[in-house]
Design an enzyme around this catalytic site. Structure first.
Site, PDB file in Angstrom:
ATOM      1  N   GLU A 359      -2.164  -7.777   1.796  1.00 10.88           N
ATOM      2  CA  GLU A 359      -3.228  -8.171   2.747  1.00 10.88           C
ATOM      3  C   GLU A 359      -4.612  -7.876   2.154  1.00 10.88           C
ATOM      4  OE1 GLU A 359      -2.639  -7.827   6.859  1.00 10.88           O
ATOM      5  OE2 GLU A 359      -0.458  -7.863   6.705  1.00 10.88           O
TER       6      GLU A 359
HETATM    7  C1  LIG Z   1       5.959  -6.242  -0.423  1.00  2.79           C
HETATM    8  C2  LIG Z   1       4.919  -7.322  -0.398  1.00  2.79           C
HETATM    9  C3  LIG Z   1       4.798  -8.132   0.720  1.00  2.79           C
HETATM   10  C4  LIG Z   1       3.855  -9.162   0.746  1.00  2.79           C
HETATM   11  N1  LIG Z   1       3.790  -9.992   1.845  1.00  2.79           N
HETATM   12  C5  LIG Z   1       3.006 -11.091   1.803  1.00  2.79           C
HETATM   13  C6  LIG Z   1       3.057 -12.060   2.856  1.00  2.79           C
HETATM   14  O1  LIG Z   1       3.766 -11.897   3.864  1.00  2.79           O
HETATM   15  N2  LIG Z   1       2.288 -13.173   2.742  1.00  2.79           N
HETATM   16  C7  LIG Z   1       1.479 -13.394   1.654  1.00  2.79           C
HETATM   17  O2  LIG Z   1       0.817 -14.412   1.617  1.00  2.79           O
HETATM   18  N3  LIG Z   1       1.408 -12.494   0.648  1.00  2.79           N
HETATM   19  C8  LIG Z   1       2.151 -11.352   0.691  1.00  2.79           C
HETATM   20  N4  LIG Z   1       2.110 -10.448  -0.333  1.00  2.79           N
HETATM   21  C9  LIG Z   1       1.239 -10.710  -1.479  1.00  2.79           C
HETATM   22  C10 LIG Z   1       0.029  -9.797  -1.502  1.00  2.79           C
HETATM   23  O3  LIG Z   1      -0.838 -10.119  -0.451  1.00  2.79           O
HETATM   24  C11 LIG Z   1      -0.597  -9.920  -2.905  1.00  2.79           C
HETATM   25  O4  LIG Z   1       0.281  -9.255  -3.791  1.00  2.79           O
HETATM   26  C12 LIG Z   1      -1.997  -9.321  -2.962  1.00  2.79           C
HETATM   27  O5  LIG Z   1      -2.903 -10.100  -2.232  1.00  2.79           O
HETATM   28  C13 LIG Z   1      -2.501  -9.188  -4.408  1.00  2.79           C
HETATM   29  O6  LIG Z   1      -2.350 -10.380  -5.120  1.00  2.79           O
HETATM   30  P1  LIG Z   1      -1.594 -10.377  -6.535  1.00  2.79           P
HETATM   31  O7  LIG Z   1      -0.315  -9.636  -6.366  1.00  2.79           O
HETATM   32  O8  LIG Z   1      -1.540 -11.746  -7.031  1.00  2.79           O
HETATM   33  O9  LIG Z   1      -2.521  -9.483  -7.467  1.00  2.79           O
HETATM   34  P2  LIG Z   1      -3.713 -10.017  -8.384  1.00  2.79           P
HETATM   35  O10 LIG Z   1      -4.619 -10.888  -7.599  1.00  2.79           O
HETATM   36  O11 LIG Z   1      -3.156 -10.542  -9.644  1.00  2.79           O
HETATM   37  O12 LIG Z   1      -4.470  -8.649  -8.670  1.00  2.79           O
HETATM   38  C14 LIG Z   1      -3.861  -7.570  -9.373  1.00  2.79           C
HETATM   39  C15 LIG Z   1      -4.799  -6.380  -9.301  1.00  2.79           C
HETATM   40  O13 LIG Z   1      -6.003  -6.700 -10.007  1.00  2.79           O
HETATM   41  C16 LIG Z   1      -7.119  -6.136  -9.360  1.00  2.79           C
HETATM   42  N5  LIG Z   1      -8.041  -7.219  -8.976  1.00  2.79           N
HETATM   43  C17 LIG Z   1      -7.763  -8.519  -8.698  1.00  2.79           C
HETATM   44  N6  LIG Z   1      -8.879  -9.211  -8.417  1.00  2.79           N
HETATM   45  C18 LIG Z   1      -9.895  -8.350  -8.533  1.00  2.79           C
HETATM   46  C19 LIG Z   1     -11.305  -8.429  -8.350  1.00  2.79           C
HETATM   47  N7  LIG Z   1     -11.910  -9.575  -7.973  1.00  2.79           N
HETATM   48  N8  LIG Z   1     -12.035  -7.327  -8.533  1.00  2.79           N
HETATM   49  C20 LIG Z   1     -11.458  -6.158  -8.869  1.00  2.79           C
HETATM   50  N9  LIG Z   1     -10.151  -5.995  -9.032  1.00  2.79           N
HETATM   51  C21 LIG Z   1      -9.367  -7.063  -8.862  1.00  2.79           C
HETATM   52  C22 LIG Z   1      -6.575  -5.368  -8.140  1.00  2.79           C
HETATM   53  O14 LIG Z   1      -6.376  -4.025  -8.526  1.00  2.79           O
HETATM   54  C23 LIG Z   1      -5.237  -6.023  -7.881  1.00  2.79           C
HETATM   55  O15 LIG Z   1      -4.315  -5.139  -7.245  1.00  2.79           O
HETATM   56  C24 LIG Z   1       3.003  -9.371  -0.362  1.00  2.79           C
HETATM   57  C25 LIG Z   1       3.113  -8.534  -1.479  1.00  2.79           C
HETATM   58  C26 LIG Z   1       4.049  -7.531  -1.515  1.00  2.79           C
HETATM   59  C27 LIG Z   1       4.165  -6.686  -2.752  1.00  2.79           C
END
Ligand SMILES: Cc1cc2nc3c(=O)[nH]c(=O)nc-3n(C[C@H](O)[C@H](O)[C@H](O)COP(=O)(O)OP(=O)(O)OC[C@H]3O[C@@H](n4cnc5c(N)ncnc54)[C@H](O)[C@@H]3O)c2cc1C
Length: 502
Positions: A359
């Site tokens: 989220e």
């Molecule tokens: C158990 C679980 C349940 C989930 N449930 C849902 C769901 O129901 N619906 C849904 O849509 N999604 C869901 N998600 C997805 C979740 O919302 C995303 O994993 C989250 O938004 C982060 O996106 P990403 O994993 O692609 O990380 P990325 O966007 O690749 O980012 C990785 C890391 O890089 C850093 N980062 C990224 N961008 C920036 C920035 N601009 N500035 C500084 N640091 C940054 C942060 O530390 C981040 O954690 C779920 C994830 C998990 C693990």
């Protein structure tokens, strides 16, 4: 039905149910929550918490829903996530943006738990940056055709209804998006296997594919092209409910630690008699209090119809970090036992970890909050949110004024380049959310006034530390604005190896 009527009854039934039928260790060992357990949760009315009465729900409001989710999370975080996701991100877009016919068709079944809801925004190439979502929803006569793949869909394994974020190139321009309702049994929907996760193992997380899925055009929720802001509105509920779950974890971890240090004896006396152990426990109680106060402040804001976004984000960050810290402290106070799964606190830590990521990753939320603060012409709105009386009011105003001065000074030093200095902006945002937490503690109606006062003081100390970090090192902040020092940049770009030669 107002909260006051429905909530005590639901909570009394819930307490009985949790005591008799929910054991987090066994739930986790059993894999994904069983259909039988989901049916019991449905029987208690928990899938209708946020759904208006006219469609068969309890219409509890955000505060009431948070209270139930906190109670669930004290017993089991997976169950709390399932229920919280359904009542927040799962059903809010339909309640707030759906047409009457669509609401009448789905909401009664959702309230009864006959159908479970999920929310699918994330994709392989679109996580923190949801503007990159590639899933398409294209108009075709009186239908919309959906094409794409969504990852990490919570509840997806048993959900009957997906609210998905899709690009709508024929409405809202190239960047236009919309939330689209897709029933699971529509041809072309394929649900993948369950993911194996660090924590929340009894909750469902899957990938869902949509291949040429046709749904009637009225399944597009809200204004065509306004999907991004509609998703943000739903996230205000989602983040607050998730924070409420963190409060449940915090209370459970604190209870477990307290129980252990009262009974475990070393050096001939109970662990609780050692001053640093007492300090750990006191810090846990204060942190839990601040977390709870912020969630309650968000609940009150929703009831009054006030702006919720800032409080929801503050609650999400403070509570996700607080819950993890409290679980870590609880493990430390358990000693070696805390490292064993049987203690329960190891699972709590695993379950809590993801809340700093999903989220909205905390770093991203902090950077956005910091940018808004930095760019704001006036702090009048922020001050209004924090207004209060009481013995700490003068110190509160001082810290708030320090933040204001630090922001003005930073704008003078860095000018427009400051919006690229993420760590600086994040430090300002951290100061701001600590102030929001302090304000929530002071506004809390808890009879534990001394605890409220100390919890607020902690948050004011924290805010001051972040202001000093942001404002006290203009030189370093300036380097941040240009990213980092040249040798670090060379190293970052050089090779994937993290080996450092002495
Ligand atoms: C158990 C679980 C349940 C989930 N449930 C849902 C769901 O129901 N619906 C849904 O849509 N999604 C869901 N998600 C997805 C979740 O919302 C995303 O994993 C989250 O938004 C982060 O996106 P990403 O994993 O692609 O990380 P990325 O966007 O690749 O980012 C990785 C890391 O890089 C850093 N980062 C990224 N961008 C920036 C920035 N601009 N500035 C500084 N640091 C940054 C942060 O530390 C981040 O954690 C779920 C994830 C998990 C693990």
């Amino acid at each position: 039905m107002p909260d006051a009527d429905a909530l005590p009854l639901v909570e009394a039934q819930l307490r009985r149910f949790l005591r008799r039928e929910v054991d987090a260790g066994s739930l986790e060992a059993g894999g994904r929550i069983s259909d039988a357990m989901l049916a019991k949760v449905a029987e208690l009315g928990l899938f209708g918490l946020s759904i208006p009465e006219r469609w068969g729900g309890l219409e509890l409001g955000l505060a009431g829903c948070c209270s139930v989710v906190t109670q669930l999370a004290r017993s089991d975080r997976s169950l709390a996530t399932t229920v919280g996701l359904h009542n927040g991100l799962g059903v809010r877009p339909l309640i707030d943006r759906g047409g009457d016919a669509l609401r009448a068709r789905w909401l009664p079944r959702l309230a009864a738990g006959e159908v479970i809801a999920s929310f699918a925004a994330t994709e392989a190439g679109a996580g923190s940056d949801l503007t990159r979502a590639a899933t398409l929803a294209t108009l075709d006569g009186d239908h919309v055709v959906v094409e794409g793949e969504k990852h990490f869909v919570t509840n997806g394994g048993f959900a009957g209804l997906f609210t998905i974020l899709a690009r709508t190139p024929d409405r809202g321009g190239a960047r236009g998006q919309a939330l689209v309702l897709v029933p699971r049994d529509t041809p072309g929907v394929t649900v993948g296997p369950e993911e194996h996760k660090l924590g929340l193992r009894a909750s469902s997380t899957v990938t869902v594919r949509f291949d040429g899925v046709r749904v009637p055009a009225d399944h597009v929720l809200g204004e065509p092209g306004a999907g991004a802001s509609d998703a943000l509105a739903a996230l205000e509920w989602g983040r607050t409910l998730m924070a409420a779950g963190c409060v449940g974890t915090a209370v459970a971890a604190t209870d477990a630690a307290l129980e252990h240090v009262r009974t475990r004896r070393q050096f001939g006396r109970p662990l609780l008699s050692f001053p640093s152990v007492r300090q750990h426990v006191a810090a846990m109680l204060r942190e839990s209090f601040a977390m709870q106060a912020l969630v309650m402040a968000a609940g009150r804001a929703e009831r009054r119809g006030d702006e919720l976004s800032h409080l929801a984000t503050a609650a999400k960050i403070v509570c996700s970090e607080g819950a993890f810290d409290l679980c870590d402290r609880a493990i430390q106070l358990h000693g070696g036992l805390g490292y064993l799964e049987g203690s329960g606190v190891a699972r709590m830590l695993r379950d809590a970890r993801v809340t700093r990521i999903f989220e909205g990753a905390n770093e991203v939320l902090l950077a956005r909050l910091g940018t808004a603060l930095y760019a704001a012409e006036s702090s009048a709105e922020r001050r209004r949110l924090h207004e209060h009386d009481g013995p700490l009011a003068a110190r509160f105003d001082d810290v708030d004024a320090h933040l204001e001065v630090a922001l003005i000074r930073a704008r003078e030093i860095h000018g427009l380049a400051g919006v690229r200095a993420q760590t600086l902006l994040q430090a300002f945002a951290r100061a701001d959310i600590a102030l929001a937490a302090a304000s929530a503690c002071l506004a809390s109606r808890s009879p534990e006034r001394a605890l409220a006062h100390q919890a607020a003081e902690d948050q004011l100390d924290r805010a001051e530390r972040w202001i000093v970090a942001a404002a006290g090192a203009p030189e370093r902040s300036a380097r941040d604005a240009l990213l980092v020092e040249p040798w670090v940049e060379r190293r970052l770009d050089a090779s994937p190896s993290s080996e450092v030669r002495a």
